[in-house]
Design a protein around this motif. Structure first.
Motif, short mmCIF file in Angstrom:
data_model
loop_
_atom_site.label_atom_id
_atom_site.label_comp_id
_atom_site.label_asym_id
_atom_site.label_seq_id
_atom_site.Cartn_x
_atom_site.Cartn_y
_atom_site.Cartn_z
N MET A 1 36.04 55.69 7.04
CA MET A 1 36.32 56.56 7.98
C MET A 1 36.80 55.88 9.27
SD MET A 1 33.47 58.86 9.50
CE MET A 1 33.39 60.58 8.69
N LEU A 2 37.56 56.34 10.03
CA LEU A 2 37.70 55.76 11.21
C LEU A 2 36.76 56.66 12.39
CD1 LEU A 2 41.77 56.20 11.00
CD2 LEU A 2 40.27 54.08 10.77
N THR A 3 35.48 55.98 12.68
CA THR A 3 34.55 56.36 13.24
C THR A 3 34.71 56.61 14.72
OG1 THR A 3 33.10 55.40 11.60
CG2 THR A 3 32.09 56.19 13.60
N GLU A 4 35.66 55.64 15.12
CA GLU A 4 35.96 55.54 16.70
C GLU A 4 36.94 56.59 16.95
OE1 GLU A 4 35.33 54.65 20.50
OE2 GLU A 4 34.14 53.52 18.61
N LEU A 5 37.83 57.04 16.17
CA LEU A 5 38.72 57.99 16.32
C LEU A 5 37.82 59.41 16.25
CD1 LEU A 5 41.35 59.30 16.46
CD2 LEU A 5 41.53 59.17 13.94
N GLN A 6 36.85 59.64 15.24
CA GLN A 6 36.28 60.83 15.72
C GLN A 6 35.35 60.92 16.67
OE1 GLN A 6 32.98 61.04 12.41
NE2 GLN A 6 33.77 63.02 11.83
N ASN A 7 34.49 59.65 16.99
CA ASN A 7 33.68 59.57 17.94
C ASN A 7 34.51 60.06 19.47
OD1 ASN A 7 31.68 59.02 16.56
ND2 ASN A 7 31.86 56.77 17.15
N LYS A 8 35.63 59.48 19.71
CA LYS A 8 36.46 59.82 20.90
C LYS A 8 36.91 61.24 20.77
CE LYS A 8 37.67 55.53 22.73
NZ LYS A 8 37.34 55.49 23.88
N ARG A 9 37.46 61.79 19.65
CA ARG A 9 37.64 63.14 19.64
C ARG A 9 36.52 64.19 19.98
NH1 ARG A 9 36.59 66.66 15.73
NH2 ARG A 9 36.12 65.17 14.18
N LYS A 10 35.42 63.79 19.40
CA LYS A 10 34.19 64.55 19.77
C LYS A 10 34.00 64.54 21.10
CE LYS A 10 32.32 64.89 15.19
NZ LYS A 10 31.06 64.78 14.19
N LYS A 11 33.92 63.19 21.74
CA LYS A 11 33.65 63.19 23.42
C LYS A 11 34.43 63.83 24.11
CE LYS A 11 33.87 59.41 26.82
NZ LYS A 11 34.31 58.12 27.05
N HIS A 12 35.70 64.34 23.71
CA HIS A 12 36.50 65.07 24.28
C HIS A 12 36.35 66.46 24.02
CE1 HIS A 12 38.71 61.35 25.34
NE2 HIS A 12 39.33 61.89 26.34
N ASN A 13 35.44 67.01 23.08
CA ASN A 13 34.98 68.27 22.64
C ASN A 13 36.31 68.99 21.93
OD1 ASN A 13 32.32 68.31 23.54
ND2 ASN A 13 33.18 68.65 25.60
N TYR A 14 37.29 67.93 21.22
CA TYR A 14 38.40 68.51 20.46
C TYR A 14 37.83 68.71 19.15
CZ TYR A 14 41.34 66.83 24.02
OH TYR A 14 42.00 66.50 25.30
N SER A 15 38.13 69.84 18.40
CA SER A 15 37.86 70.20 17.14
C SER A 15 38.84 69.63 16.18
CB SER A 15 37.93 71.85 16.75
OG SER A 15 39.34 72.25 17.17
N LEU A 16 38.75 69.58 14.96
CA LEU A 16 39.73 68.98 14.21
C LEU A 16 41.22 69.86 14.43
CD1 LEU A 16 37.89 68.70 10.72
CD2 LEU A 16 38.76 66.77 12.18
N GLU A 58 41.42 50.37 21.12
CA GLU A 58 40.18 50.94 21.36
C GLU A 58 39.88 52.00 20.39
OE1 GLU A 58 39.00 52.23 25.68
OE2 GLU A 58 41.19 52.07 25.59
N LEU A 59 40.77 52.50 19.49
CA LEU A 59 40.71 53.44 18.64
C LEU A 59 40.62 52.68 17.18
CD1 LEU A 59 43.01 56.34 19.13
CD2 LEU A 59 40.62 56.22 19.29
N PHE A 60 41.38 51.43 16.91
CA PHE A 60 41.28 51.02 15.60
C PHE A 60 40.90 49.62 15.37
CE2 PHE A 60 44.65 54.22 16.18
CZ PHE A 60 44.13 55.41 15.32
N ALA A 61 40.64 48.84 16.36
CA ALA A 61 40.69 47.53 16.33
C ALA A 61 39.26 47.31 15.40
CB ALA A 61 40.38 46.79 17.69
N MET A 65 38.77 44.97 12.30
CA MET A 65 37.98 43.88 12.33
C MET A 65 36.72 43.89 11.20
SD MET A 65 39.59 41.70 14.11
CE MET A 65 38.45 40.55 14.37
N GLU A 66 36.10 45.06 10.87
CA GLU A 66 35.14 45.20 9.97
C GLU A 66 35.61 45.21 8.59
OE1 GLU A 66 33.47 49.24 10.63
OE2 GLU A 66 32.47 48.70 12.83
#
Length: 87
Positions: A1-16, A58-61, A65-66
């Motif tokens: 799962m691309l957690t950072e992408l999901q976190n940033k989306r939610k931070k901006h209050n964007y739904s899917l 920021e989104l994918f590095a 790396m993990e």
């Protein structure tokens, strides 16, 4: 799962759906990308970063790396998904 992408989306209050609309793709396709079930095209990654006011690094590095596997002195990021599916 691309957690950072999901976190940033939610931070901006964007739904899917809202995020998919901004990217001009379907909600299902966006969800599959966020869940790492579909390959993410570079141009779409750039659009995502633009919409979320950040860089692609920021989104994918952290994700890469993990999941990075070291082979000798070279890193083969493109083989990560193949190896994850084989396990």
């Amino acid at each position: 799962m691309l957690t950072e992408l999901q976190n940033k989306r939610k931070k901006h209050n964007y739904s899917l759906q809202a995020m998919a609309n901004k990217l001009h793709i379907s909600k299902t396709y966006y969800w599959q990308l966020e869940q790492d079930n579909r390959r993410l095209p570079y141009d779409l990654a750039v659009k995502m970063a633009t919409v979320l006011h950040c860089t692609t690094d920021e989104l994918f590095a952290n994700y890469y790396m993990e999941n990075l596997e070291l082979k000798g002195e070279r890193c083969y990021v493109n083989e990560v998904k193949k190896n994850k599916k084989a396990k």
